[in-house]
Write a protein that holds these residues in place. Structure first.
Motif, PDB file in Angstrom:
ATOM      1  N   ALA A 128       1.280  -0.484  -0.356  1.00 12.66           N
ATOM      2  CA  ALA A 128       1.367   0.342  -1.561  1.00 12.66           C
ATOM      3  C   ALA A 128       0.016   0.976  -1.874  1.00 12.66           C
ATOM      4  O   ALA A 128      -0.086   2.183  -2.113  1.00 12.66           O
ATOM      5  N   ALA A 129      -1.031   0.163  -1.891  1.00  8.68           N
ATOM      6  CA  ALA A 129      -2.366   0.676  -2.188  1.00  8.68           C
ATOM      7  C   ALA A 129      -2.814   1.694  -1.145  1.00  8.68           C
ATOM      8  O   ALA A 129      -3.397   2.737  -1.488  1.00  8.68           O
ATOM      9  N   LYS A 130      -2.540   1.421   0.124  1.00  4.72           N
ATOM     10  CA  LYS A 130      -2.938   2.350   1.180  1.00  4.72           C
ATOM     11  C   LYS A 130      -2.240   3.701   1.017  1.00  4.72           C
ATOM     12  O   LYS A 130      -2.860   4.755   1.169  1.00  4.72           O
ATOM     13  N   GLN A 131      -0.964   3.676   0.686  1.00  2.71           N
ATOM     14  CA  GLN A 131      -0.220   4.921   0.510  1.00  2.71           C
ATOM     15  C   GLN A 131      -0.728   5.706  -0.692  1.00  2.71           C
ATOM     16  O   GLN A 131      -0.912   6.919  -0.625  1.00  2.71           O
ATOM     17  N   LEU A 132      -0.968   5.006  -1.788  1.00  3.69           N
ATOM     18  CA  LEU A 132      -1.445   5.682  -2.996  1.00  3.69           C
ATOM     19  C   LEU A 132      -2.842   6.259  -2.804  1.00  3.69           C
ATOM     20  O   LEU A 132      -3.167   7.309  -3.357  1.00  3.69           O
ATOM     21  N   ASN A 133      -3.672   5.581  -2.021  1.00  2.00           N
ATOM     22  CA  ASN A 133      -5.015   6.102  -1.744  1.00  2.00           C
ATOM     23  C   ASN A 133      -4.955   7.441  -1.008  1.00  2.00           C
ATOM     24  O   ASN A 133      -5.845   8.284  -1.151  1.00  2.00           O
ATOM     25  N   LYS A 134      -3.888   7.643  -0.232  1.00  2.71           N
ATOM     26  CA  LYS A 134      -3.717   8.911   0.473  1.00  2.71           C
ATOM     27  C   LYS A 134      -3.234  10.020  -0.469  1.00  2.71           C
ATOM     28  O   LYS A 134      -3.516  11.197  -0.247  1.00  2.71           O
ATOM     29  N   MET A 135      -2.518   9.629  -1.507  1.00  2.00           N
ATOM     30  CA  MET A 135      -1.866  10.608  -2.372  1.00  2.00           C
ATOM     31  C   MET A 135      -2.706  11.026  -3.567  1.00  2.00           C
ATOM     32  O   MET A 135      -2.516  12.125  -4.107  1.00  2.00           O
ATOM     33  N   PHE A 136      -3.623  10.167  -3.994  1.00  2.22           N
ATOM     34  CA  PHE A 136      -4.401  10.432  -5.200  1.00  2.22           C
ATOM     35  C   PHE A 136      -5.899  10.378  -4.897  1.00  2.22           C
ATOM     36  O   PHE A 136      -6.358   9.507  -4.162  1.00  2.22           O
ATOM     37  N   ARG A 137      -6.624  11.270  -5.526  1.00  4.70           N
ATOM     38  CA  ARG A 137      -8.076  11.309  -5.317  1.00  4.70           C
ATOM     39  C   ARG A 137      -8.786  10.198  -6.073  1.00  4.70           C
ATOM     40  O   ARG A 137      -9.797   9.647  -5.604  1.00  4.70           O
TER      41      ARG A 137
END
Length: 295
Positions: A128-137
């Motif tokens: 979850a954290a890895k995916q969100l790091n890609k989506m949000f600055r």
């Protein structure tokens, strides 16, 4: 005999609906009861069917009483139309599920159209954290909770909501329309007979909100407290529930397969909710809560 049972049960249901707030807190029983209050409406067709079988007009009339009480309490929820209009901020909160191997896909689906996403039950370096790091600055994770944003995050700090370790955070998000103080919280669990920790964390959450002088406040998270639970009175007011002002229906989020209650909340102050709802979350036992706000 059957008609007498219908009358007695109808009276009991009506009194429970109308007077649930007068029932003393009994070892965790009342939070469960109040969480399920909207579902008590299903007793009405059952009672009417029993009255028909008994061929009793008195029993049928009695069965309509809890129906009228339920309609007064919850009818507006089913008839409510979201106010709509322009919005400046789209937000969401999701309990990704600590054992959810598909949490990355869950947050990807939920967050794709959001400006802010709060997450709970995160694992360090998990999908979850890895995916969100890609989506949000911008991001601010703390222990098992976190905030991801399209706008800069400042003045961030972890919070302890009375559990002895940080399972909450406070951050200021600088949006194009001004600053918003954001809290992300995962309060203690409430189970039948065990609500002391949850009640203590609710009280601490209220103290944090009362001490905050920010013009705009947003509280996102799994509060382990249903909308109809008396515990929510500690937060609404001073905050407003986005689902109750701009949602379509009850917005139940748990359990995900067949939601019966809403422990996941978007509460706000100093803004206007224009739309609110629920989104699926792959693999989690919660659905996500989402809302649009005008600053």
């Amino acid at each position: 005999m059957l008609s007498r049972i219908v009358v007695i049960v109808s009276a009991a249901v009506a009194m429970t609906l109308a007077g649930h707030g007068l029932i003393p807190a009994l070892g965790g029983f009342t939070p469960v009861l109040e969480s399920l209050l909207p579902w008590m409406g299903w007793s009405v067709p059952v009672l009417l069917a029993a009255a028909t079988m008994a061929r009793s007009r008195a029993a049928a009339a009695a069965a309509l009483v809890p129906g009228m009480v339920w309609a007064v309490m919850f009818g507006s929820t089913l008839l409510r139309t979201p106010p709509g209009g322009p919005s400046d901020l789209t937000v969401g909160t999701i309990n990704v599920g600590v054992r959810n191997n598909a949490s990355g896909e869950a947050v990807r689906q939920v967050a794709k159209d959001l400006d802010l996403l709060a997450a709970q039950e995160l694992t360090r370096g998990g999908p979850a954290a890895k995916q969100l790091n890609k989506m949000f600055r911008y991001r601010y994770p703390v222990s098992t909770v976190g905030l991801w944003s399209r706008y800069p995050i400042t003045k961030s700090r972890p919070l302890d909501v009375g559990m002895g370790w940080p399972r909450a955070l406070r951050a200021v998000v600088s949006t194009p329309k001004g600053k918003v103080t954001v809290y992300v919280m995962h309060l203690a669990s409430a189970r039948p007979g065990h609500t002391t920790s949850r009640d203590a964390s609710l009280a601490q959450a209220r103290r944090l909100i009362d001490a905050d002088s920010s013009k705009r406040i947003l509280l996102l998270g799994d509060l382990n407290t249903a909308t109809t639970d008396r515990g929510m009175r500690g937060l609404t007011p001073p905050l407003t529930d986005a689902q109750t002002t701009a949602g379509d229906g009850f917005g139940f989020t748990w359990p995900s397969e067949f939601p019966i209650t809403r422990p996941d909340h978007i509460l706000y102050k100093g803004m206007t909710a224009t739309k609110a709802g629920v989104a699926p979350a792959t693999g989690s036992d919660h659905r996500a809560a989402v809302a649009s706000l005008r600053l």
